[in-house]
Scaffold this motif. Structure first.
Motif, PDB file in Angstrom:
ATOM      1  N   ASN A  21       0.889  -1.196   0.001  1.00  0.00           N
ATOM      2  CA  ASN A  21       0.128   0.000  -0.043  1.00  0.00           C
ATOM      3  C   ASN A  21       0.946   1.297  -0.082  1.00  0.00           C
ATOM      4  N   CYS A  22       0.315   2.522  -0.562  1.00  0.00           N
ATOM      5  CA  CYS A  22       1.072   3.680  -0.407  1.00  0.00           C
ATOM      6  C   CYS A  22       0.424   4.339   0.585  1.00  0.00           C
ATOM      7  N   GLY A  49      -6.218  -1.216  -4.511  1.00  0.00           N
ATOM      8  CA  GLY A  49      -5.944  -2.024  -3.454  1.00  0.00           C
ATOM      9  C   GLY A  49      -6.473  -1.630  -2.204  1.00  0.00           C
ATOM     10  N   GLY A  50      -5.785  -1.507  -0.832  1.00  0.00           N
ATOM     11  CA  GLY A  50      -6.578  -1.212   0.455  1.00  0.00           C
ATOM     12  C   GLY A  50      -7.081  -0.181   0.485  1.00  0.00           C
ATOM     13  N   GLY A  51      -7.546   0.471  -0.381  1.00  0.00           N
ATOM     14  CA  GLY A  51      -8.615   1.688  -0.012  1.00  0.00           C
ATOM     15  C   GLY A  51      -7.918   2.907   0.350  1.00  0.00           C
ATOM     16  N   ASN A  71      -9.614  -6.643  -6.774  1.00  0.00           N
ATOM     17  CA  ASN A  71     -10.234  -7.066  -5.554  1.00  0.00           C
ATOM     18  C   ASN A  71     -11.960  -6.268  -5.324  1.00  0.00           C
ATOM     19  N   PHE A  74     -12.894  -4.976 -10.614  1.00  0.00           N
ATOM     20  CA  PHE A  74     -12.507  -4.226 -11.791  1.00  0.00           C
ATOM     21  C   PHE A  74     -11.177  -4.790 -12.298  1.00  0.00           C
ATOM     22  N   PRO A  93       1.141  -3.078  -9.451  1.00  0.00           N
ATOM     23  CA  PRO A  93       2.058  -3.876  -8.733  1.00  0.00           C
ATOM     24  C   PRO A  93       3.646  -3.967  -9.679  1.00  0.00           C
ATOM     25  N   ASP A 111      -4.255 -10.737 -13.409  1.00  0.00           N
ATOM     26  CA  ASP A 111      -3.494  -9.984 -12.285  1.00  0.00           C
ATOM     27  C   ASP A 111      -2.195  -9.644 -12.813  1.00  0.00           C
TER      28      ASP A 111
HETATM   29  C1  LIG Z   1       0.800  -1.831  -5.561  1.00  0.00           C
HETATM   30  S1  LIG Z   1      -1.001  -2.457  -5.259  1.00  0.00           S
HETATM   31  C2  LIG Z   1      -2.059  -0.804  -4.753  1.00  0.00           C
HETATM   32  C3  LIG Z   1      -1.902  -0.442  -3.508  1.00  0.00           C
HETATM   33  C4  LIG Z   1      -2.844   0.671  -3.313  1.00  0.00           C
HETATM   34  N1  LIG Z   1      -2.295   2.100  -3.788  1.00  0.00           N
HETATM   35  C5  LIG Z   1      -2.949   0.749  -1.654  1.00  0.00           C
HETATM   36  O1  LIG Z   1      -2.501   1.882  -0.881  1.00  0.00           O
HETATM   37  O2  LIG Z   1      -3.567  -0.042  -1.163  1.00  0.00           O
HETATM   38  C6  LIG Z   1      -1.542  -2.973  -6.687  1.00  0.00           C
HETATM   39  C7  LIG Z   1      -2.928  -3.354  -7.083  1.00  0.00           C
HETATM   40  O3  LIG Z   1      -3.047  -3.969  -8.246  1.00  0.00           O
HETATM   41  C8  LIG Z   1      -4.032  -4.786  -8.360  1.00  0.00           C
HETATM   42  N2  LIG Z   1      -4.190  -5.373  -9.670  1.00  0.00           N
HETATM   43  C9  LIG Z   1      -3.334  -6.005 -10.186  1.00  0.00           C
HETATM   44  N3  LIG Z   1      -3.833  -6.647 -11.540  1.00  0.00           N
HETATM   45  C10 LIG Z   1      -4.983  -5.910 -11.617  1.00  0.00           C
HETATM   46  C11 LIG Z   1      -5.763  -5.996 -12.798  1.00  0.00           C
HETATM   47  N4  LIG Z   1      -5.531  -6.756 -13.976  1.00  0.00           N
HETATM   48  N5  LIG Z   1      -6.838  -5.123 -12.700  1.00  0.00           N
HETATM   49  C12 LIG Z   1      -7.005  -4.329 -11.626  1.00  0.00           C
HETATM   50  N6  LIG Z   1      -6.455  -4.428 -10.366  1.00  0.00           N
HETATM   51  C13 LIG Z   1      -5.170  -5.124 -10.627  1.00  0.00           C
HETATM   52  C14 LIG Z   1      -3.835  -5.752  -6.979  1.00  0.00           C
HETATM   53  O4  LIG Z   1      -5.161  -6.314  -6.552  1.00  0.00           O
HETATM   54  C15 LIG Z   1      -3.255  -4.604  -6.101  1.00  0.00           C
HETATM   55  O5  LIG Z   1      -4.227  -4.372  -5.381  1.00  0.00           O
END
Ligand SMILES: C[S@@+](CC[C@H](N)C(=O)[O-])C[C@H]1O[C@@H](n2cnc3c(N)ncnc32)[C@H](O)[C@@H]1O
Length: 293
Positions: A21-22, A49-51, A71, A74, A93, A111
């Motif tokens: 998460n950021c 991600g985590g909202g 999650n 989308f 990611p 993903d």
């Molecule tokens: C680095 S995290 C984002 C964290 C977010 N900024 C936070 O603060 O919680 C990357 C996110 O990309 C999502 N993700 C990966 N492939 C994806 C796809 N094809 N479509 C939508 N989301 C995807 C993952 O589920 C993950 O939650």
């Protein structure tokens, strides 16, 4: 906001235990920078991600923001971005460094964090970035946060390898805090740890015309270079031959190089360089090696 940012405390926004998460400060500060006394027409977050972004948007009083992630159903590769907007924040990611499948408890073939080659990851990321850019209103921005990756001794710069869509308006370096690798002790600590991420802000300045930028890697043989020096060529030949070489062996490696082809006296030139340059030493008659001190 300035071009270096650092938030040792990530703040209260979103799920702090969501891996990768950021800090909400990043999203809040960038939004407040571009909209100090107003709101975007619509704020869209891809890879939410985590909202974190959703909590920030709520605090800022945004009513129509959208926060999209596998999650919450989308899929940015398969689905359309549901609305045009003037501000998109995305935080993909970092290749397969964190398996979001485990975070979500279900596998999805699209993903971006699935195990795949780096080339495949970059090509998928390019598709998402194109989609985001296309969806922007003219004058809109895409703020993109990502880190670099080191894997099996190789350094991968995602921002350098991906395609850039539109005009780069800002490149902000973000200090990384509380990373998993920060708390890990490495047996061979002979590399420089990565403790920064990149926040790139791209702007759409024209409705139809878009400038694309991508890095191309081309491989050459240094022996085909015209401007290489005789010293460089001989140094390469001696290294190539294991650090020690006879004159005949050096001739063989350099024969056919651009420099040799253009000089009828190339063998003399090699002998002269070996004799005159203190880069090279000979402890046995006719055998040359590199001087290292
Ligand atoms: C680095 S995290 C984002 C964290 C977010 N900024 C936070 O603060 O919680 C990357 C996110 O990309 C999502 N993700 C990966 N492939 C994806 C796809 N094809 N479509 C939508 N989301 C995807 C993952 O589920 C993950 O939650």
């Amino acid at each position: 906001m300035k071009s270096i940012i650092s938030y040792p405390n990530r703040g209260k926004w979103g799920n702090s235990s969501y891996r990768g998460n950021c800090s909400g400060h990043v999203i809040k500060d960038i939004l407040e920078h571009f909209y100090p006394n107003s709101q975007p027409k619509r704020f869209i977050e891809v890879f939410s991600g985590g909202g974190t972004g959703e909590a920030v948007a709520k605090e800022l009083g945004y009513k129509n923001s959208l926060h999209l992630d596998l999650n919450n159903g989308f899929n940015c590769l398969a689905d359309e971005i549901p609305f045009g907007s003037d501000f998109v924040f995305s935080h993909p990611p970092y290749w397969d460094i964190i398996a979001y499948e485990k975070q979500r408890n279900f596998y999805n073939p699209d993903d971006l964090s699935n195990v795949m080659s780096y080339e495949e990851f970059i090509s998928k990321l390019d598709k998402v970035n194109a989609k985001i850019y296309q969806s922007l209103l003219n004058g809109g921005r895409h703020a993109f946060l990502v880190g670099d990756v080191r894997k099996k001794g190789k350094y991968y710069s995602i921002i350098k390898d991906m395609t850039w869509f539109g005009d780069l308006e800002s490149h902000i370096i973000k200090s990384q805090h509380n990373t998993f690798s920060e708390n890990k002790t490495y047996s061979k600590y002979n590399f420089i740890p990565i403790v920064h991420e990149h926040l790139l802000v791209f702007k759409k300045n024209q409705v139809w015309k878009v400038d694309l930028k991508r890095t191309v890697t081309q491989s050459f043989d240094l022996r085909n270079f015209n401007k290489i020096t005789w010293r460089d060529l001989i140094q390469g030949a001696v290294e190539w031959l294991g650090g020690k070489a006879t004159l005949e062996q050096v001739y063989k490696v350099i024969e056919g190089s651009n420099k040799a082809v253009k000089n009828n006296h190339w063998k003399e030139k090699i002998r002269q360089t070996l004799q005159l340059h203190d880069n090279f030493v000979s402890f046995e008659r006719g055998v040359w090696q590199l001087q290292h001190n």
